[in-house]
Design a protein around this motif. Structure first.
Motif, PDB file in Angstrom:
ATOM      1  N   GLU A 102      46.933 -30.768  29.586  1.00  0.00           N
ATOM      2  CA  GLU A 102      47.168 -29.522  28.859  1.00  0.00           C
ATOM      3  C   GLU A 102      45.897 -28.681  28.865  1.00  0.00           C
ATOM      4  O   GLU A 102      44.793 -29.208  28.992  1.00  0.00           O
ATOM      5  CB  GLU A 102      47.567 -29.795  27.406  1.00  0.00           C
ATOM      6  CG  GLU A 102      48.906 -30.443  27.245  1.00  0.00           C
ATOM      7  CD  GLU A 102      49.264 -30.692  25.791  1.00  0.00           C
ATOM      8  OE1 GLU A 102      50.452 -30.875  25.524  1.00  0.00           O
ATOM      9  OE2 GLU A 102      48.362 -30.722  24.916  1.00  0.00           O
ATOM     10  N   ARG A 103      46.079 -27.399  28.734  1.00  0.00           N
ATOM     11  CA  ARG A 103      44.975 -26.471  28.480  1.00  0.00           C
ATOM     12  C   ARG A 103      45.145 -26.049  27.031  1.00  0.00           C
ATOM     13  O   ARG A 103      46.229 -25.605  26.639  1.00  0.00           O
ATOM     14  CB  ARG A 103      45.048 -25.278  29.425  1.00  0.00           C
ATOM     15  CG  ARG A 103      43.891 -24.313  29.301  1.00  0.00           C
ATOM     16  CD  ARG A 103      43.814 -23.386  30.513  1.00  0.00           C
ATOM     17  NE  ARG A 103      42.734 -22.423  30.411  1.00  0.00           N
ATOM     18  CZ  ARG A 103      41.446 -22.682  30.622  1.00  0.00           C
ATOM     19  NH1 ARG A 103      41.079 -23.901  30.952  1.00  0.00           N
ATOM     20  NH2 ARG A 103      40.538 -21.728  30.502  1.00  0.00           N
ATOM     21  N   THR A 104      44.110 -26.214  26.209  1.00  0.00           N
ATOM     22  CA  THR A 104      44.258 -25.980  24.778  1.00  0.00           C
ATOM     23  C   THR A 104      43.257 -24.975  24.235  1.00  0.00           C
ATOM     24  O   THR A 104      42.197 -24.736  24.805  1.00  0.00           O
ATOM     25  CB  THR A 104      44.107 -27.293  23.972  1.00  0.00           C
ATOM     26  OG1 THR A 104      42.770 -27.770  24.102  1.00  0.00           O
ATOM     27  CG2 THR A 104      45.111 -28.341  24.427  1.00  0.00           C
ATOM     28  N   LEU A 105      43.640 -24.431  23.104  1.00  0.00           N
ATOM     29  CA  LEU A 105      42.829 -23.500  22.321  1.00  0.00           C
ATOM     30  C   LEU A 105      43.039 -23.880  20.864  1.00  0.00           C
ATOM     31  O   LEU A 105      44.169 -24.110  20.439  1.00  0.00           O
ATOM     32  CB  LEU A 105      43.317 -22.067  22.559  1.00  0.00           C
ATOM     33  CG  LEU A 105      42.816 -20.990  21.598  1.00  0.00           C
ATOM     34  CD1 LEU A 105      41.339 -20.697  21.868  1.00  0.00           C
ATOM     35  CD2 LEU A 105      43.657 -19.724  21.733  1.00  0.00           C
ATOM     36  N   HIS A 106      41.941 -23.977  20.114  1.00  0.00           N
ATOM     37  CA  HIS A 106      42.037 -24.261  18.680  1.00  0.00           C
ATOM     38  C   HIS A 106      41.425 -23.110  17.904  1.00  0.00           C
ATOM     39  O   HIS A 106      40.305 -22.682  18.201  1.00  0.00           O
ATOM     40  CB  HIS A 106      41.310 -25.560  18.327  1.00  0.00           C
ATOM     41  CG  HIS A 106      41.970 -26.774  18.868  1.00  0.00           C
ATOM     42  ND1 HIS A 106      41.721 -27.244  20.141  1.00  0.00           N
ATOM     43  CD2 HIS A 106      42.898 -27.596  18.333  1.00  0.00           C
ATOM     44  CE1 HIS A 106      42.459 -28.324  20.356  1.00  0.00           C
ATOM     45  NE2 HIS A 106      43.180 -28.559  19.269  1.00  0.00           N
ATOM     46  N   VAL A 107      42.163 -22.631  16.899  1.00  0.00           N
ATOM     47  CA  VAL A 107      41.674 -21.585  16.008  1.00  0.00           C
ATOM     48  C   VAL A 107      41.854 -22.063  14.573  1.00  0.00           C
ATOM     49  O   VAL A 107      42.482 -23.086  14.317  1.00  0.00           O
ATOM     50  CB  VAL A 107      42.412 -20.237  16.230  1.00  0.00           C
ATOM     51  CG1 VAL A 107      42.255 -19.777  17.677  1.00  0.00           C
ATOM     52  CG2 VAL A 107      43.877 -20.330  15.855  1.00  0.00           C
ATOM     53  N   SER A 108      41.318 -21.285  13.651  1.00  0.00           N
ATOM     54  CA  SER A 108      41.412 -21.609  12.235  1.00  0.00           C
ATOM     55  C   SER A 108      42.268 -20.574  11.525  1.00  0.00           C
ATOM     56  O   SER A 108      42.114 -19.374  11.765  1.00  0.00           O
ATOM     57  CB  SER A 108      40.002 -21.613  11.641  1.00  0.00           C
ATOM     58  OG  SER A 108      40.033 -21.856  10.260  1.00  0.00           O
ATOM     59  N   ASP A 109      43.170 -21.042  10.655  1.00  0.00           N
ATOM     60  CA  ASP A 109      43.941 -20.095   9.851  1.00  0.00           C
ATOM     61  C   ASP A 109      43.105 -19.691   8.633  1.00  0.00           C
ATOM     62  O   ASP A 109      42.002 -20.215   8.440  1.00  0.00           O
ATOM     63  CB  ASP A 109      45.330 -20.650   9.506  1.00  0.00           C
ATOM     64  CG  ASP A 109      45.373 -21.627   8.340  1.00  0.00           C
ATOM     65  OD1 ASP A 109      44.318 -21.941   7.732  1.00  0.00           O
ATOM     66  OD2 ASP A 109      46.474 -22.106   8.027  1.00  0.00           O
ATOM     67  N   PRO A 110      43.576 -18.780   7.799  1.00  0.00           N
ATOM     68  CA  PRO A 110      42.753 -18.320   6.666  1.00  0.00           C
ATOM     69  C   PRO A 110      42.365 -19.405   5.668  1.00  0.00           C
ATOM     70  O   PRO A 110      41.395 -19.245   4.926  1.00  0.00           O
ATOM     71  CB  PRO A 110      43.644 -17.259   5.997  1.00  0.00           C
ATOM     72  CG  PRO A 110      44.503 -16.749   7.082  1.00  0.00           C
ATOM     73  CD  PRO A 110      44.783 -17.951   7.948  1.00  0.00           C
TER      74      PRO A 110
END
Length: 121
Positions: A102-110
């Motif tokens: 997989e190619r992944t991206l992680h972000v943060s919610d508020p």
């Protein structure tokens, strides 16, 4: 048990969290009321619940964020990364190719919860 029925994030500010999931991620609100907002999803229920109302629901406070991670499948992780940057969303990692295909991206919610976008290779 072999099927998850729903996932609910307990959030400090329902308005701020709804704005993130609706306006930034593009999820459609299906149901809302009394501190609860549920999004229209094909495979499960995903909702937000105002943490301050937990006492009424379960008789005590809930966990302290970040409490977990939710993952979304996408066709283009790089496009999601650009879209998140355009909204000023903090990028935690990625986009990066993973050894499990997989190619992944992680972000943060508020609230500090982790949101993953995964593209199958």
């Amino acid at each position: 048990m072999s099927r998850i029925d729903y996932v609910i994030w307990y959030v400090r500010s329902l308005d701020r969290a709804v704005a993130f999931y609706r306006d930034v991620l593009g999820l459609e609100v299906r149901i809302e009321g009394d501190g609860y907002v549920e999004f229209a999803m094909d495979n499960t229920k995903f909702a937000l619940f105002e943490a301050a109302k937990l006492g009424e629901l379960i008789g005590r406070d809930g966990g302290n964020p970040p409490c977990g991670e939710i993952g979304f499948i996408t066709d283009d992780v790089d496009a999601e990364a650009e879209r998140m940057r355009g909204h000023g969303v903090p990028i935690l990692t990625g986009p990066v190719d993973r050894p499990w295909g997989e190619r992944t991206l992680h972000v943060s919610d508020p609230d500090g919860n982790v949101v993953e976008f995964a593209q199958k290779r």
